[in-house]
Design a protein around this motif. Structure first.
Motif, short mmCIF file in Angstrom:
data_model
loop_
_atom_site.label_atom_id
_atom_site.label_comp_id
_atom_site.label_asym_id
_atom_site.label_seq_id
_atom_site.Cartn_x
_atom_site.Cartn_y
_atom_site.Cartn_z
N MET A 34 0.85 -1.19 0.00
CA MET A 34 0.00 0.00 0.00
C MET A 34 0.89 1.24 0.00
SD MET A 34 -2.97 -1.06 2.76
CE MET A 34 -4.02 0.35 2.40
N PRO A 35 0.75 2.11 -1.02
CA PRO A 35 1.50 3.37 -1.02
C PRO A 35 1.03 4.29 0.11
CG PRO A 35 0.65 2.86 -3.22
CD PRO A 35 0.00 1.92 -2.25
N PRO A 36 1.80 5.33 0.41
CA PRO A 36 1.40 6.28 1.44
C PRO A 36 0.01 6.87 1.17
CG PRO A 36 3.64 6.73 0.71
CD PRO A 36 3.08 5.69 -0.21
N GLY A 37 -0.76 7.03 2.23
CA GLY A 37 -2.06 7.68 2.12
C GLY A 37 -3.18 6.85 1.53
N THR A 38 -3.00 5.55 1.38
CA THR A 38 -4.04 4.70 0.79
C THR A 38 -4.80 3.94 1.89
OG1 THR A 38 -2.45 2.92 0.40
CG2 THR A 38 -2.85 4.44 -1.42
N ALA A 39 -5.99 3.47 1.52
CA ALA A 39 -6.82 2.71 2.46
C ALA A 39 -7.76 1.82 1.67
CB ALA A 39 -7.63 3.66 3.34
N GLU A 40 -8.16 0.72 2.30
CA GLU A 40 -9.20 -0.11 1.71
C GLU A 40 -10.54 0.32 2.29
OE1 GLU A 40 -9.01 -4.26 2.68
OE2 GLU A 40 -8.77 -3.87 4.81
N LYS A 41 -11.64 -0.17 1.72
CA LYS A 41 -12.96 0.11 2.27
C LYS A 41 -13.16 -0.68 3.55
CE LYS A 41 -15.67 1.29 -1.75
NZ LYS A 41 -16.98 1.09 -2.38
N ARG A 42 -13.85 -0.07 4.51
CA ARG A 42 -14.19 -0.77 5.74
C ARG A 42 -15.16 -1.89 5.39
NH1 ARG A 42 -17.45 0.05 10.70
NH2 ARG A 42 -16.06 -0.52 12.41
N HIS A 43 -14.94 -3.08 5.95
CA HIS A 43 -15.73 -4.24 5.58
C HIS A 43 -15.64 -5.32 6.65
CE1 HIS A 43 -11.66 -5.30 4.28
NE2 HIS A 43 -12.04 -6.56 4.39
N PHE A 44 -16.31 -6.44 6.40
CA PHE A 44 -16.17 -7.61 7.25
C PHE A 44 -16.36 -8.86 6.40
CE2 PHE A 44 -20.70 -6.78 7.33
CZ PHE A 44 -21.28 -8.03 7.31
N HIS A 45 -15.94 -9.98 6.94
CA HIS A 45 -16.12 -11.29 6.32
C HIS A 45 -16.94 -12.15 7.28
CE1 HIS A 45 -13.01 -10.18 3.44
NE2 HIS A 45 -12.29 -9.78 4.47
N SER A 46 -17.96 -12.80 6.77
CA SER A 46 -18.82 -13.62 7.63
C SER A 46 -18.16 -14.92 8.06
CB SER A 46 -20.14 -13.94 6.91
OG SER A 46 -20.84 -12.76 6.65
N VAL A 47 -17.35 -15.51 7.18
CA VAL A 47 -16.76 -16.82 7.44
C VAL A 47 -15.24 -16.77 7.52
CG1 VAL A 47 -16.53 -19.18 6.53
CG2 VAL A 47 -18.70 -17.95 6.29
N SER A 48 -14.61 -16.00 6.67
CA SER A 48 -13.16 -15.99 6.56
C SER A 48 -12.49 -15.35 7.78
CB SER A 48 -12.75 -15.22 5.30
OG SER A 48 -11.36 -15.29 5.12
N ARG A 49 -11.45 -16.02 8.27
CA ARG A 49 -10.58 -15.50 9.33
C ARG A 49 -9.31 -15.03 8.64
NH1 ARG A 49 -10.36 -16.07 14.68
NH2 ARG A 49 -12.14 -17.49 14.60
N GLN A 50 -8.79 -13.85 9.02
CA GLN A 50 -7.59 -13.32 8.38
C GLN A 50 -6.50 -13.02 9.40
OE1 GLN A 50 -9.46 -9.96 6.17
NE2 GLN A 50 -8.85 -11.12 4.36
N PHE A 51 -5.27 -13.08 8.90
CA PHE A 51 -4.11 -12.69 9.70
C PHE A 51 -3.24 -11.79 8.84
CE2 PHE A 51 0.23 -13.29 11.33
CZ PHE A 51 0.03 -12.90 12.64
N PHE A 52 -2.97 -10.58 9.32
CA PHE A 52 -2.13 -9.60 8.64
C PHE A 52 -0.77 -9.59 9.33
CE2 PHE A 52 -6.31 -8.40 7.45
CZ PHE A 52 -6.22 -7.64 6.29
N PHE A 53 0.31 -9.76 8.56
CA PHE A 53 1.66 -9.75 9.09
C PHE A 53 2.49 -8.75 8.29
CE2 PHE A 53 6.04 -11.17 9.62
CZ PHE A 53 6.10 -11.31 11.01
N VAL A 54 2.99 -7.71 8.96
CA VAL A 54 3.70 -6.62 8.29
C VAL A 54 5.16 -7.00 8.06
CG1 VAL A 54 4.44 -4.21 8.49
CG2 VAL A 54 2.13 -4.88 9.20
N LEU A 55 5.59 -6.81 6.81
CA LEU A 55 6.98 -7.06 6.42
C LEU A 55 7.82 -5.79 6.48
CD1 LEU A 55 6.20 -9.20 3.25
CD2 LEU A 55 6.83 -10.04 5.54
N LYS A 56 7.21 -4.66 6.05
CA LYS A 56 7.94 -3.40 5.95
C LYS A 56 6.97 -2.25 6.19
CE LYS A 56 9.29 -1.37 1.96
NZ LYS A 56 9.94 -1.27 0.67
N GLY A 57 7.36 -1.28 7.01
CA GLY A 57 6.52 -0.12 7.27
C GLY A 57 5.59 -0.35 8.44
N VAL A 58 4.54 0.49 8.53
CA VAL A 58 3.55 0.42 9.60
C VAL A 58 2.16 0.44 8.98
CG1 VAL A 58 2.65 1.51 11.68
CG2 VAL A 58 5.10 1.62 11.20
N LEU A 59 1.37 -0.57 9.28
CA LEU A 59 0.00 -0.66 8.79
C LEU A 59 -0.94 -0.26 9.92
CD1 LEU A 59 -1.93 -1.64 6.50
CD2 LEU A 59 -1.94 -3.86 7.66
#
Length: 112
Positions: A34-59
């Protein structure tokens, strides 16, 4: 062997990049940038479980109204049904891995 150098690439949102590292119905693993100043839409998943792991920068991850600043080598789990939104509020790009089980395809509800 798979890496973002040889994985299928796609563009999402405002100039954000994604690479499919594992692309199966029972699991999806994506390397995203994700470039600086970007964002995704706020949302949810009914079934899917997610794990976000940062490699570089700050999310910045808004999860059920609470902001989490996930730094490199840190991760955050998003349970099914949890409203969330990933943002890059910094001046540098952020790169991270998203693991989804099962795939979130067809399981995403965008919020206003």
């Amino acid at each position: 062997m798979i890496s973002k150098d040889n994985a299928e690439h796609y563009v999402w949102g405002d100039e954000c990049d994604g690479w499919y590292l594992v692309n199966r119905q029972d699991m999806l693993v994506i390397h995203e940038k994700m470039p600086p100043g970007t964002a995704e839409k706020r949302h949810f998943h009914s079934v899917s479980r997610q794990f976000f792991f940062v490699l570089k920068g700050v999310l910045s991850m808004e999860l059920e109204g609470e902001i989490h600043h996930i730094e490199a080598q840190q991760g955050l789990e998003i349970p099914p049904g949890a409203k969330h939104q990933a943002k890059n509020d910094t001046a540098s790009s952020v790169e991270f891995i998203v693991i989804s089980h099962p795939t979130p395809r067809g399981d995403r509800s965008d919020l206003p």
